[in-house]
Every structure is written in C-alpha cells, then in structure tokens.
Motif scaffolding. Structure first.
Motif, mmCIF file in Angstrom:
data_model
loop_
_atom_site.group_PDB
_atom_site.id
_atom_site.type_symbol
_atom_site.label_atom_id
_atom_site.label_comp_id
_atom_site.label_asym_id
_atom_site.label_seq_id
_atom_site.Cartn_x
_atom_site.Cartn_y
_atom_site.Cartn_z
ATOM 1 N N MET A 51 -4.252 5.520 -16.612
ATOM 2 C CA MET A 51 -5.236 4.503 -16.244
ATOM 3 C C MET A 51 -6.300 4.379 -17.327
ATOM 4 N N THR A 52 -6.704 5.518 -17.872
ATOM 5 C CA THR A 52 -7.651 5.502 -18.983
ATOM 6 C C THR A 52 -7.043 4.789 -20.186
ATOM 7 N N GLY A 68 2.997 -13.955 -25.297
ATOM 8 C CA GLY A 68 4.208 -14.300 -24.562
ATOM 9 C C GLY A 68 4.961 -13.139 -23.947
ATOM 10 N N ALA A 69 4.432 -11.962 -24.015
ATOM 11 C CA ALA A 69 5.099 -10.822 -23.381
ATOM 12 C C ALA A 69 5.050 -10.997 -21.866
ATOM 13 N N GLU A 70 6.128 -10.671 -21.212
ATOM 14 C CA GLU A 70 6.158 -10.783 -19.758
ATOM 15 C C GLU A 70 5.344 -9.655 -19.136
ATOM 16 N N ARG A 71 4.748 -9.951 -18.024
ATOM 17 C CA ARG A 71 3.904 -8.950 -17.341
ATOM 18 C C ARG A 71 4.714 -7.730 -16.917
ATOM 19 N N ALA A 72 5.946 -7.951 -16.511
ATOM 20 C CA ALA A 72 6.792 -6.825 -16.115
ATOM 21 C C ALA A 72 7.072 -5.910 -17.305
ATOM 22 N N GLY A 73 7.234 -6.490 -18.483
ATOM 23 C CA GLY A 73 7.461 -5.686 -19.688
ATOM 24 C C GLY A 73 6.238 -4.869 -20.072
ATOM 25 N N VAL A 74 5.065 -5.476 -19.910
ATOM 26 C CA VAL A 74 3.812 -4.754 -20.206
ATOM 27 C C VAL A 74 3.659 -3.588 -19.224
ATOM 28 N N GLY A 75 3.943 -3.855 -17.950
ATOM 29 C CA GLY A 75 3.861 -2.778 -16.953
ATOM 30 C C GLY A 75 4.893 -1.697 -17.189
ATOM 31 N N ALA A 76 6.078 -2.101 -17.656
ATOM 32 C CA ALA A 76 7.148 -1.124 -17.897
ATOM 33 C C ALA A 76 6.776 -0.139 -18.994
ATOM 34 N N GLY A 82 4.837 7.346 -18.278
ATOM 35 C CA GLY A 82 4.875 8.355 -17.219
ATOM 36 C C GLY A 82 6.207 9.067 -17.174
ATOM 37 N N PHE A 83 7.300 8.309 -17.356
ATOM 38 C CA PHE A 83 8.638 8.904 -17.381
ATOM 39 C C PHE A 83 8.787 9.877 -18.540
ATOM 40 N N VAL A 84 8.326 9.497 -19.719
ATOM 41 C CA VAL A 84 8.446 10.367 -20.901
ATOM 42 C C VAL A 84 7.612 11.632 -20.721
ATOM 43 N N ILE A 85 6.412 11.484 -20.172
ATOM 44 C CA ILE A 85 5.571 12.663 -19.911
ATOM 45 C C ILE A 85 6.278 13.612 -18.945
ATOM 46 N N GLY A 86 6.862 13.067 -17.882
ATOM 47 C CA GLY A 86 7.586 13.894 -16.912
ATOM 48 C C GLY A 86 8.814 14.542 -17.515
ATOM 49 N N LEU A 87 9.540 13.792 -18.334
ATOM 50 C CA LEU A 87 10.737 14.342 -18.974
ATOM 51 C C LEU A 87 10.379 15.478 -19.925
ATOM 52 N N GLY A 163 2.922 6.707 -13.006
ATOM 53 C CA GLY A 163 2.722 5.620 -13.961
ATOM 54 C C GLY A 163 2.751 4.240 -13.337
ATOM 55 N N PHE A 164 3.161 4.118 -12.057
ATOM 56 C CA PHE A 164 3.254 2.796 -11.432
ATOM 57 C C PHE A 164 1.898 2.121 -11.251
ATOM 58 N N LEU A 165 0.879 2.840 -10.799
ATOM 59 C CA LEU A 165 -0.433 2.227 -10.582
ATOM 60 C C LEU A 165 -1.022 1.720 -11.897
ATOM 61 N N PRO A 166 -1.059 2.518 -12.955
ATOM 62 C CA PRO A 166 -1.548 1.979 -14.230
ATOM 63 C C PRO A 166 -0.680 0.824 -14.742
ATOM 64 N N ALA A 167 0.640 0.910 -14.529
ATOM 65 C CA ALA A 167 1.525 -0.169 -14.969
ATOM 66 C C ALA A 167 1.218 -1.455 -14.204
#
Length: 177
Positions: A51-52, A68-76, A82-87, A163-167
């Motif tokens: 979030m920071t 022109g980046a899609e919002r879903a891509g920015v959130g992803a 978050g996934f990389v940190i967890g991995l 990572g979903f809330l910040p995304a």
C-alpha cells in the motif's frame, strides 16, 4: 508371549509410549496454531508495504493509465509483487527448515547445553531425547511432505491475497488526479 509363557505380558513399544506420540501430535497442532497467526501478521505487513508502494508510485501509476495501460494490468503488477514476496518467503522458509533438519543435533546440543547447562541437559534428555529421534526429510515421509508443502503454499497464498487490496487501490487511481 508363546515363548515366555502365560505369566508374561507383552506390550509393543508404540503402545507403551502412546503418551509420547500424543504429546508429539499435540505439539504439531500447537505449532500450526502458532504459525497461522504469524503468517497473517506477515500478510498485514506485506499489505502495508505494498500500500505504501502504491501511494509512493501514484504518479507512475497515473502515467501508465494515461498512456493506455488497462486498470487490471496495473492492479496485477501489485498482486504479482505480493506473489513474488510470498514465493521468496516460502523458498527461504523451506531452505531454513531443511538446514534445521540437517544440523538439528548440533543446534539442539548447543541450545540445551547453553540454556540448561550440563546437569539440565541430562534432565532434558531424560524426558525428550532429541538425539535418538529420526527426523526425516520432507521427501522421505508423506506426512512431512504434506506439512512442508502446505506451509509453503499457505505463505504464497496469503501474501498474494495481501496484494489484492493495494492492487485494487492502484487499479482505481484516476490519471487526472
């Protein structure tokens, strides 16, 4: 019993020491009960860090959306962080667990002798003999492998969810603002 006679009672070692196996099972449940809240606290820390990151990168996110980046891509992007940190955390945890299994006797000897002393070490060994227990590597025991994998996947899943809330916040940013 046939060889010894009727006056002898034969008790298998696992029946005689059933209390010890119950104690180990209770210890495993207690460990899970302790590890789950620790994982959730770590997830909150990951969510706060991401979030920071979203707040600090507001201009870059706005620029991406304006270009022109899609919002879903920015959130992803933030969900992927978050996934990389967890991995990475799961891999580090698995590596440390394997190191602890490998050097268990030396570590336990160090801990027992430095905390309990020589006399106390004998008392600890009387009730819980660390050196005689065979601790299999996770791939040698189906139960150990299952626990090993569950904790790793739990770490990855929880940090990805963190990572979903910040995304979501990053995807909702408006470029004009």
């Amino acid at each position: 019993r046939n060889e010894l006679g009727e006056h002898w009672s034969v008790v298998p070692w696992f029946v005689e020491n059933a209390w010890f196996f119950d104690l180990l099972k209770f210890e495993e449940y207690l460990m899970v009960l302790i590890m789950v809240p620790i994982g959730l606290v770590a997830a909150f820390a990951i969510a706060i860090a991401l979030m920071t990151s979203v707040v600090r990168k507001t201009r870059e996110i706005g620029l991406l959306v304006a270009m022109g980046a899609e919002r879903a891509g920015v959130g992803a992007v933030f969900c992927l962080q978050g996934f990389v940190i967890g991995l990475l955390g799961a891999l580090a945890g698995w590596g440390m667990a394997l190191l602890f299994i490998r050097y268990r006797d030396g570590l336990m000897s160090f801990i027992v002798h430095n905390i309990a002393g020589e006399e106390g070490g004998d008392g600890v060994a009387q009730f819980y003999d660390f050196y005689s227990l065979n601790v299999p590597y996770p791939w040698n025991s189906p139960d150990s492998l299952q626990t090993f994998l569950i904790f790793g996947f739990f770490a990855v899943a929880v940090s990805t969810l963190a990572g979903f809330l910040p995304a979501w916040k990053a995807a909702r940013l408006k470029p004009a603002e």
